[in-house]
Design a protein around this motif. Structure first.
Motif, PDB file in Angstrom:
ATOM      1  N   GLY A   1       0.803  -1.222   0.000  1.00 47.95           N
ATOM      2  CA  GLY A   1       0.000   0.000   0.000  1.00 47.95           C
ATOM      3  C   GLY A   1       0.833   1.268   0.000  1.00 47.95           C
ATOM      4  O   GLY A   1       0.719   2.100  -0.898  1.00 47.95           O
ATOM      5  N   PRO A   2       1.727   1.469   0.980  1.00 44.65           N
ATOM      6  CA  PRO A   2       2.501   2.697   0.994  1.00 44.65           C
ATOM      7  C   PRO A   2       3.408   2.842  -0.214  1.00 44.65           C
ATOM      8  O   PRO A   2       3.616   3.930  -0.723  1.00 44.65           O
ATOM      9  CB  PRO A   2       3.307   2.576   2.292  1.00 44.65           C
ATOM     10  CG  PRO A   2       2.560   1.595   3.124  1.00 44.65           C
ATOM     11  CD  PRO A   2       1.951   0.658   2.167  1.00 44.65           C
ATOM     12  N   ALA A   3       3.963   1.719  -0.702  1.00 41.83           N
ATOM     13  CA  ALA A   3       4.856   1.798  -1.846  1.00 41.83           C
ATOM     14  C   ALA A   3       4.101   2.266  -3.073  1.00 41.83           C
ATOM     15  O   ALA A   3       4.598   3.031  -3.887  1.00 41.83           O
ATOM     16  CB  ALA A   3       5.516   0.451  -2.094  1.00 41.83           C
ATOM     17  N   ALA A   4       2.887   1.774  -3.280  1.00 41.88           N
ATOM     18  CA  ALA A   4       2.096   2.173  -4.440  1.00 41.88           C
ATOM     19  C   ALA A   4       1.558   3.574  -4.280  1.00 41.88           C
ATOM     20  O   ALA A   4       1.193   4.214  -5.260  1.00 41.88           O
ATOM     21  CB  ALA A   4       0.956   1.181  -4.646  1.00 41.88           C
ATOM     22  N   ALA A   5       1.475   4.084  -3.053  1.00 39.65           N
ATOM     23  CA  ALA A   5       0.916   5.411  -2.828  1.00 39.65           C
ATOM     24  C   ALA A   5       1.837   6.508  -3.348  1.00 39.65           C
ATOM     25  O   ALA A   5       1.378   7.523  -3.866  1.00 39.65           O
ATOM     26  CB  ALA A   5       0.647   5.616  -1.358  1.00 39.65           C
ATOM     27  N   HIS A   6       3.154   6.355  -3.205  1.00 38.02           N
ATOM     28  CA  HIS A   6       4.112   7.354  -3.665  1.00 38.02           C
ATOM     29  C   HIS A   6       4.390   7.100  -5.149  1.00 38.02           C
ATOM     30  O   HIS A   6       5.088   6.154  -5.505  1.00 38.02           O
ATOM     31  CB  HIS A   6       5.398   7.268  -2.853  1.00 38.02           C
ATOM     32  CG  HIS A   6       5.191   7.496  -1.389  1.00 38.02           C
ATOM     33  ND1 HIS A   6       4.624   6.541  -0.550  1.00 38.02           N
ATOM     34  CD2 HIS A   6       5.462   8.580  -0.600  1.00 38.02           C
ATOM     35  CE1 HIS A   6       4.574   7.025   0.683  1.00 38.02           C
ATOM     36  NE2 HIS A   6       5.072   8.255   0.688  1.00 38.02           N
ATOM     37  N   THR A   7       3.787   7.933  -5.998  1.00 32.93           N
ATOM     38  CA  THR A   7       3.867   7.709  -7.447  1.00 32.93           C
ATOM     39  C   THR A   7       4.472   8.922  -8.155  1.00 32.93           C
ATOM     40  O   THR A   7       3.768   9.909  -8.416  1.00 32.93           O
ATOM     41  CB  THR A   7       2.468   7.436  -8.027  1.00 32.93           C
ATOM     42  OG1 THR A   7       1.847   6.393  -7.261  1.00 32.93           O
ATOM     43  CG2 THR A   7       2.546   7.038  -9.483  1.00 32.93           C
ATOM     44  N   PRO A   8       5.770   8.881  -8.466  1.00 37.11           N
ATOM     45  CA  PRO A   8       6.384   9.961  -9.247  1.00 37.11           C
ATOM     46  C   PRO A   8       6.321   9.634 -10.741  1.00 37.11           C
ATOM     47  O   PRO A   8       6.823   8.605 -11.190  1.00 37.11           O
ATOM     48  CB  PRO A   8       7.840   9.956  -8.752  1.00 37.11           C
ATOM     49  CG  PRO A   8       8.091   8.543  -8.354  1.00 37.11           C
ATOM     50  CD  PRO A   8       6.778   7.942  -7.945  1.00 37.11           C
ATOM     51  N   THR A   9       5.676  10.469 -11.490  1.00 38.73           N
ATOM     52  CA  THR A   9       5.570  10.293 -12.945  1.00 38.73           C
ATOM     53  C   THR A   9       6.131  11.539 -13.620  1.00 38.73           C
ATOM     54  O   THR A   9       5.703  12.657 -13.307  1.00 38.73           O
ATOM     55  CB  THR A   9       4.102  10.090 -13.369  1.00 38.73           C
ATOM     56  OG1 THR A   9       3.564   8.983 -12.648  1.00 38.73           O
ATOM     57  CG2 THR A   9       3.996   9.840 -14.854  1.00 38.73           C
ATOM     58  N   TRP A  10       7.048  11.314 -14.571  1.00 36.77           N
ATOM     59  CA  TRP A  10       7.610  12.459 -15.282  1.00 36.77           C
ATOM     60  C   TRP A  10       8.024  12.038 -16.682  1.00 36.77           C
ATOM     61  O   TRP A  10       8.234  10.855 -16.961  1.00 36.77           O
ATOM     62  CB  TRP A  10       8.767  13.081 -14.504  1.00 36.77           C
ATOM     63  CG  TRP A  10      10.014  12.225 -14.408  1.00 36.77           C
ATOM     64  CD1 TRP A  10      10.098  10.943 -13.972  1.00 36.77           C
ATOM     65  CD2 TRP A  10      11.336  12.634 -14.750  1.00 36.77           C
ATOM     66  NE1 TRP A  10      11.389  10.510 -13.997  1.00 36.77           N
ATOM     67  CE2 TRP A  10      12.188  11.528 -14.467  1.00 36.77           C
ATOM     68  CE3 TRP A  10      11.910  13.807 -15.210  1.00 36.77           C
ATOM     69  CZ2 TRP A  10      13.562  11.581 -14.679  1.00 36.77           C
ATOM     70  CZ3 TRP A  10      13.275  13.865 -15.415  1.00 36.77           C
ATOM     71  CH2 TRP A  10      14.092  12.758 -15.154  1.00 36.77           C
ATOM     72  N   ALA A  11       8.100  13.028 -17.587  1.00 35.26           N
ATOM     73  CA  ALA A  11       8.425  12.758 -18.985  1.00 35.26           C
ATOM     74  C   ALA A  11       9.345  13.859 -19.503  1.00 35.26           C
ATOM     75  O   ALA A  11       9.249  15.024 -19.091  1.00 35.26           O
ATOM     76  CB  ALA A  11       7.155  12.687 -19.828  1.00 35.26           C
ATOM     77  N   VAL A  12      10.215  13.473 -20.409  1.00 32.63           N
ATOM     78  CA  VAL A  12      11.196  14.405 -20.977  1.00 32.63           C
ATOM     79  C   VAL A  12      11.133  14.322 -22.493  1.00 32.63           C
ATOM     80  O   VAL A  12      11.181  13.231 -23.065  1.00 32.63           O
ATOM     81  CB  VAL A  12      12.626  14.079 -20.489  1.00 32.63           C
ATOM     82  CG1 VAL A  12      13.641  15.006 -21.142  1.00 32.63           C
ATOM     83  CG2 VAL A  12      12.714  14.183 -18.978  1.00 32.63           C
ATOM     84  N   THR A  13      10.997  15.482 -23.145  1.00 36.05           N
ATOM     85  CA  THR A  13      11.067  15.561 -24.602  1.00 36.05           C
ATOM     86  C   THR A  13      12.318  16.356 -24.979  1.00 36.05           C
ATOM     87  O   THR A  13      13.154  16.661 -24.126  1.00 36.05           O
ATOM     88  CB  THR A  13       9.805  16.237 -25.179  1.00 36.05           C
ATOM     89  OG1 THR A  13       9.765  17.612 -24.761  1.00 36.05           O
ATOM     90  CG2 THR A  13       8.545  15.535 -24.703  1.00 36.05           C
ATOM     91  N   CYS A  14      12.427  16.703 -26.247  1.00 33.03           N
ATOM     92  CA  CYS A  14      13.612  17.432 -26.671  1.00 33.03           C
ATOM     93  C   CYS A  14      13.621  18.872 -26.174  1.00 33.03           C
ATOM     94  O   CYS A  14      14.664  19.525 -26.170  1.00 33.03           O
ATOM     95  CB  CYS A  14      13.717  17.413 -28.196  1.00 33.03           C
ATOM     96  SG  CYS A  14      12.451  18.408 -29.037  1.00 33.03           S
ATOM     97  N   SER A  15      12.455  19.371 -25.732  1.00 29.08           N
ATOM     98  CA  SER A  15      12.387  20.786 -25.369  1.00 29.08           C
ATOM     99  C   SER A  15      11.783  21.062 -23.995  1.00 29.08           C
ATOM    100  O   SER A  15      11.916  22.184 -23.494  1.00 29.08           O
ATOM    101  CB  SER A  15      11.569  21.554 -26.407  1.00 29.08           C
ATOM    102  OG  SER A  15      10.244  21.037 -26.477  1.00 29.08           O
ATOM    103  N   GLU A  16      11.129  20.058 -23.342  1.00 20.15           N
ATOM    104  CA  GLU A  16      10.457  20.343 -22.086  1.00 20.15           C
ATOM    105  C   GLU A  16      10.371  19.114 -21.190  1.00 20.15           C
ATOM    106  O   GLU A  16      10.588  17.978 -21.634  1.00 20.15           O
ATOM    107  CB  GLU A  16       9.054  20.904 -22.337  1.00 20.15           C
ATOM    108  CG  GLU A  16       8.140  19.945 -23.093  1.00 20.15           C
ATOM    109  CD  GLU A  16       6.827  20.578 -23.488  1.00 20.15           C
ATOM    110  OE1 GLU A  16       6.784  21.815 -23.601  1.00 20.15           O
ATOM    111  OE2 GLU A  16       5.847  19.826 -23.666  1.00 20.15           O
TER     112      GLU A  16
END
Length: 210
Positions: A30-45
């Motif tokens: 439960g706690p492990a699934a609760a902390h969800t960092p999602t990020w994406a990188v393109t050529c400009s942002e």
């Protein structure tokens, strides 16, 4: 058929162990699934979306270019954090390495440090379409008509006029008759006539005396 009491106890113990194990797995996941960092990188942002963190702890996030400046300086957040406006990457002609650091305030095991590569943006400007060269007109095989040049009036007008003799120049030697010859002849004739008249008067006077 009568099942021994010992068998019932063994089955009950196994079921209880299974339930406890399943419950423990759910609690642990439960706690492990609760902390969800999602990020994406393109050529400009870079876009970022952090969800289900502890609202009772102070969490921190930082986004930077490895060997460069911070795209997002260290920022504190609560349960959720997201970039409303994408983080803009600097212009680059080679790949960039972007680092994400998330520090969870409730437990350090939920902290995250990750990197992604930003590729070089391709030039979207379309290359100009080469213009087809228009073939030039075929050269004419007929010889050009020769034009008779008109006499130049300027050349005629520019011809120098013959120079007039200067009155101050010295007289040249006379090679023939002089312009004073008629005057001398007239004077000689007058002398002859005068002499003849005198001679005629003298003779007339002598004849008158005889």
């Amino acid at each position: 058929m009568t099942i021994p009491r010992r068998s019932w106890r063994g089955a009950g113990t196994f079921a209880a162990a299974a339930i406890v194990g399943l419950a423990g797995g759910v609690i642990t996941a439960g706690p492990a699934a609760a902390h969800t960092p999602t990020w994406a990188v393109t050529c400009s942002e870079v876009t970022l979306n952090l969800t289900a963190y502890s609202a009772e702890a102070t969490n921190e996030v930082t986004v930077s270019v490895v060997g460069g400046a911070d795209l997002l300086a260290t920022t504190q957040f609560g349960r959720n954090f997201s970039t409303k406006t994408p983080l803009q990457l600097p212009e680059h002609d080679k790949e960039l390495t972007v680092r994400l650091v998330v520090k969870a305030g409730d437990d350090d095991r939920y902290s995250v440090e990750d990197t992604k590569t930003a590729p070089v943006c391709e030039d979207d400007t379309p290359s100009p379409t080469p213009t087809e060269a228009t073939p030039s007109e075929a050269p004419s095989t007929e010889p050009p008509a020769s034009e008779t040049p008109e006499p130049s009036e300027t050349a005629t007008e520019a011809a120098p006029a013959p120079a007039e003799p200067s009155s101050s120049a010295p007289d040249l030697a006379e090679t023939g008759s002089s312009s004073a010859t008629p005057v001398i002849g007239g004077a000689a004739l007058a002398v002859l006539l005068a002499g003849g008249g005198i001679l005629w008067s003298v003779r007339k006077r002598r004849s008158a005396q005889h």
